[in-house]
Design a protein around this motif. Structure first.
Motif, short mmCIF file in Angstrom:
data_model
loop_
_atom_site.label_atom_id
_atom_site.label_comp_id
_atom_site.label_asym_id
_atom_site.label_seq_id
_atom_site.Cartn_x
_atom_site.Cartn_y
_atom_site.Cartn_z
N ASN A 32 37.83 39.55 51.28
CA ASN A 32 38.91 40.52 51.07
C ASN A 32 40.25 39.93 51.48
N LEU A 33 40.24 39.14 52.54
CA LEU A 33 41.47 38.52 53.01
C LEU A 33 42.04 37.60 51.94
N LEU A 34 41.19 36.80 51.34
CA LEU A 34 41.65 35.88 50.31
C LEU A 34 42.10 36.63 49.06
N ALA A 35 41.43 37.75 48.75
CA ALA A 35 41.75 38.50 47.55
C ALA A 35 43.08 39.24 47.67
N THR A 36 43.45 39.64 48.88
CA THR A 36 44.65 40.45 49.09
C THR A 36 45.86 39.63 49.54
N ASP A 37 45.65 38.38 49.91
CA ASP A 37 46.76 37.56 50.41
C ASP A 37 46.82 36.25 49.64
N PRO A 38 47.52 36.20 48.50
CA PRO A 38 47.57 34.98 47.69
C PRO A 38 48.29 33.83 48.36
#
Length: 246
Positions: A206-212
């Protein structure tokens, strides 16, 4: 020539390997083993040594690793240098011979899963687990010559075997000689099977998906080069260790 591969730490799906690499937690995935086996075959290596010290993990990942090891046609030996538990015991049966350190241990038990849903989903999962146990049992039968009933009792009881017991039950062929081995016990921050909790996996994804802007500086599982930010863009964020732990 001899090739050597390590089954150390949790046995995980390919898509989760990088997360364990990020945290520096020992883990192995089918893709990583496949590349090593292919390299050994292409190099015409005559012997394959599989070093095992693993608490287990994903049954399906272990099954795939089992298949990759089986592709090696030369002599093969599994060396249990520590613990070989749960799904790792499937990998143990893939080689032509198995040896164990004097203080090594083997554990077999039933497959398990965390699931939620109504009674229909529970019944479907029950049948899947029964079928999975039966499939695992076939690898044990081929190695030990035991009956299904004997193995069912051992798996139901979650059976731990020391080196001598593993030999007596037919899971291991012989005990290795070592001069000096120290036994320690410790508690880690991961599950008993060595795998990260699902919520940690989900948080990272989720972290990678929401923070490009987050730059993941890890290419261990892909062998590729490190990603680079595009020109004229903001500098990528650097996570603090405490944030990553949280």
């Amino acid at each position: 020539k001899m090739a050597k591969i390590d089954i150390r730490g949790a046995i995980v799906p390919d898509g989760e390997q990088w997360i364990y690499d990020w945290y520096g937690i020992p883990a192995v995935s089918p893709k990583r083993i496949m590349h090593q086996i292919e390299r050994a075959i292409n190099n015409h290596d005559k012997e394959l040594v599989v070093n095992i010290n693993s608490p287990g993990g994903s049954v399906y990942a272990a099954s795939e690793i089992y298949s990759h090891i089986k592709k090696f046609k030369g002599d093969s030996v599994a060396e249990i240098t520590g613990v070989c538990a749960s799904a790792a015991s499937i990998v143990m049966t893939a080689t032509k011979r198995t040896v164990i350190a004097p203080v090594g241990a083997v554990m077999i038990h039933n497959a398990s899963v965390v699931v939620q849903g109504d009674y229909r989903e529970m019944e479907a999962m029950k049948q899947l687990l029964i079928q999975t146990n039966a499939a695992i049992m076939q690898t044990y039968i081929a190695k030990t010559g035991k009956t299904e009933e004997e193995l069912k009792q051992m798996m139901d009881a979650e059976t731990w075997m020391n080196a001598q017991q593993a030999v007596e039950h037919g899971f291991v062929d012989e005990i290795m000689f070592t001069d000096d081995i120290q036994i320690t016990a410790s508690h880690t921050d991961v599950n008993s099977n060595g795998m990260l909790p699902p919520e940690v996996i989900d948080k990272m994804r989720n972290l990678l998906a929401t923070d490009p802007n987050l730059l993941v500086k890890n290419s261990a599982s892909t062998g590729g080069s490190l990603p680079k930010p595009e020109a004229n863009e903001e500098e990528p964020k650097v996570m603090k260790l405490e944030d990553l732990k949280n």
